[in-house]
Design a protein around this motif. Structure first.
Motif, short mmCIF file in Angstrom:
data_model
loop_
_atom_site.label_atom_id
_atom_site.label_comp_id
_atom_site.label_asym_id
_atom_site.label_seq_id
_atom_site.Cartn_x
_atom_site.Cartn_y
_atom_site.Cartn_z
N LYS A 9 0.83 -1.21 0.00
CA LYS A 9 0.00 0.00 0.00
C LYS A 9 0.87 1.26 0.00
CE LYS A 9 -2.63 -1.41 3.48
NZ LYS A 9 -3.74 -1.42 4.48
N ALA A 39 1.88 1.95 -3.42
CA ALA A 39 0.79 2.52 -4.20
C ALA A 39 0.70 4.03 -3.98
CB ALA A 39 -0.53 1.86 -3.82
N ASP A 67 -7.63 1.18 -8.75
CA ASP A 67 -6.97 0.44 -7.68
C ASP A 67 -7.39 -1.02 -7.63
OD1 ASP A 67 -5.46 2.60 -6.71
OD2 ASP A 67 -7.16 3.36 -5.57
N ARG A 120 -11.51 3.56 -5.02
CA ARG A 120 -10.44 4.27 -5.73
C ARG A 120 -9.77 5.16 -4.68
NH1 ARG A 120 -6.67 6.17 -7.00
NH2 ARG A 120 -6.17 7.60 -8.70
N TYR A 142 -5.87 5.20 -3.73
CA TYR A 142 -4.44 5.48 -3.63
C TYR A 142 -3.96 6.58 -4.57
CZ TYR A 142 -4.50 1.33 -0.76
OH TYR A 142 -4.78 0.43 0.24
N SER A 160 -8.47 -3.58 -2.12
CA SER A 160 -7.88 -2.28 -1.82
C SER A 160 -7.15 -2.29 -0.48
CB SER A 160 -8.97 -1.20 -1.81
OG SER A 160 -9.87 -1.39 -0.73
N MET A 220 -4.05 -5.03 -1.46
CA MET A 220 -3.20 -4.60 -2.56
C MET A 220 -2.28 -5.72 -3.05
SD MET A 220 -2.83 -2.00 -4.57
CE MET A 220 -3.74 -0.79 -3.60
#
Length: 549
Positions: free
Chosen positions: A315, A318, A339, A354, A356, A506, A509
């Motif tokens: 993450k 990201a 994402d 959505r 990152y 999410s 990831m």
């Protein structure tokens, strides 16, 4: 339509397609984008009242076969969509809607889908369309003899029992178990049984003059040698009669020649990757209609590496990668960041996940929480792993014949370097990545892409048993959600299952989704009534198109 719709295009995309994308936003926001793209021209053009008449001239690049079940050409799929139709068709949200069916219903246990076909529909030769034509086409696809991409989800699908006509206008898809994509399965183009049943593959089936039920029909025999094909309005079409009388199809050997023909005015439109639209932006008689494709780019990490085993690290990466800069520098400020590996056009996409956006400070903070810091002041983050100091450095492999991916990898290298992560970029032949590095797991990270199915399939890449789960990701909860979603046929329950999957992706990831690419339908301003195109169905609403007087 099955596990991996259009696998041919997916394979080509992974290997060679460049990253040519346009600025695209969610489906709900695409109409304002379309209006903005054409703002100057729209303000100057007085809207005309649609009237019947006129000829639309379109390109056809390298036609292969005129059987919609056999073609392997994106251009031909679009062209044959003018002639052939399915029981169901996709709308702008990639959701199946009735086409040759006027309605459908599903049994309480989800194992019987009954489709009520439109009565009075005729083939272009005047014979009636019936459930026997649907059954005939389905059986060909189920046999697998045509090697058609439409057979994905039908051929060797153990969930399907059979497709059974009840009468001329009722047909039932009988299943052994409920499935979530039953309606997607029924989007294949239907061909007439009477025309094709006596012709075997290899004996001319590919070049029979196409006879469909669609909005336009062939005026005469196929005349590729003359470089032109002429379609005329099907006055017996079951829907709203199109405005445009005739479609003149001009044949070109490649896309460059088709684009050149558009610039000289020999054709009225061209479907192109958006990088080529820059030359048209300022032309007063041109309009641009951008749309999302299924081309998906991502960064895959080797999760067996201690560098990437922690979700907090993934993450942080990201947050550390600036996709807006990538899209500006590489794709001329175009692109749709995501994402999750679900197309933002899909009715199953949830924009809530959505998350990152670029935030290097948050990335550094999260890495520190995960134990990564520059303990020796050499500018590279490090961490004690098993009593040994390990520097945070890794190599991104990507296919060497794709300039955009190489440039993207170099930007990621610089961006991660700014927070203390050392990245090397190694462009290698795609065959080497696919045939050696992926099977052996001999990589740190790979920058690559897939051509995803219209119905979002997360199993093949994120389920622990997925065929393309080469990152070796395993998560019991996600496995359970993916398995559960395959048998959900209630729309709201299915949306909820996909919402839960997107939330988990999410958080975890497992792969770093980057963006979906777009394409653009470029037209002369004389054509009115065009809505938002859909990939592989750019002429889907052509009955509303008209030639301005």
């Amino acid at each position: 339509m099955g596990k991996r719709l259009l696998m041919l295009f997916m394979a080509i995309y992974m290997a060679v397609l460049p990253g040519c994308v346009a600025k695209t936003i969610s489906v709900e926001e695409q109409q304002p984008l379309l209006e903005q793209s054409n703002k100057n021209k729209s303000e100057q053009a007085e809207e005309t009242v649609p009237k019947k008449g006129g000829t639309l001239t379109i390109p056809l690049v390298q036609p292969d076969v005129f059987n919609p079940l056999m073609t392997k050409s994106k251009d031909m799929v679009n062209f044959l969509g003018l002639i052939f139709e399915g029981v169901m068709r996709y709308d702008q949200n990639q959701k199946p809607q009735p086409c040759l069916a006027e309605s459908y219903e599903v049994s309480e246990d989800g194992t019987i889908w009954t489709f009520h076909l439109r009565k009075g529909v005729k083939w272009h030769d005047g014979t009636p369309f019936t459930s026997q034509d649907v059954k005939f086409t389905f059986d060909i696809l189920r046999s697998g003899t045509l090697n058609s991409f439409y057979q994905n989800g039908i051929y060797a699908n153990t969930y399907i029992q059979d497709l059974v006509p009840k009468d001329d206008y009722t047909i039932c898809l009988n299943l052994n178990f409920p499935i979530s994509n039953a309606l997607d399965i029924m989007t294949f183009p239907v061909i007439p049984k009477a025309v094709y049943e006596s012709v075997l593959p290899g004996a001319g089936i590919e070049n029979i003059v196409p006879i469909g039920t669609g909005k336009y029909k062939m005026e005469s025999t196929i005349s590729i040698e003359d470089g032109e094909i002429r379609l005329v309005r099907n006055n017996d079409w079951w829907g709203k009669s199109p405005f445009i009388d005739t479609i003149l199809v001009r044949i070109y050997e490649d896309n460059d020649k088709a684009r050149a023909a558009f610039q000289t005015g020999s054709i009225d439109l061209v479907d192109t990757e958006v990088v080529f639209t820059n030359i048209y932006e300022q032309e007063p008689d041109v309009r641009l209609y951008r749309y999302l494709t299924s081309k998906y780019d991502f960064l895959a990490f080797n999760l067996r590496s201690p560098l990437f085993s922690d979700a907090k690290v993934r993450k942080a990466l990201a947050y550390a990668i600036d996709r807006k800069e990538i899209m500006s520098m590489v794709f001329l400020n175009n692109g749709q960041a995501v994402d999750v590996p679900i197309n933002p056009s899909s009715w199953l996409y949830d924009s809530s996940y959505r998350i990152y956006d670029y935030d290097p400070e948050k990335a550094v903070f999260m890495l520190k929480e995960a134990g990564w810091s520059d303990s020796d002041g050499d500018g590279i983050l490090d961490k004690d792993i098993g009593g040994e100091k390990v520097n945070f450095k890794f190599t991104i492999k990507t296919n060497e014949d794709n300039d955009e991916r190489r440039e993207t990898a170099l930007l990621i290298k610089r961006q991660l370097g700014e927070i203390g992560i050392q990245v090397d970029v190694e462009p290698v032949p795609w065959q080497e990545i696919q045939g050696d590095h992926i099977p052996k797991g001999s990589f740190d990270a790979i920058l690559m892409g897939y051509y995803l199915s219209v119905f979002p399939d997360l199993e093949f890449i994120l389920h622990s048993s997925g065929e393309q789960n080469f990152i070796k990701y395993t998560h019991p909860e996600l496995d359970g959600l993916i398995f559960q979603s395959k048998t959900i046929y209630n729309e709201e329950e299915l949306k909820d299952a996909y919402r839960q999957m997107q939330k988990l992706i999410s958080i975890e990831m497992p792969i770093m989704s980057l963006y979906f690419r777009t394409a653009c339908l470029v037209t002369k301003d004389k054509i009115g009534g065009i809505g938002i195109p859909r990939e592989l169905d750019i002429y889907g609403g052509i009955e509303e198109w008209y030639i301005k007087r």
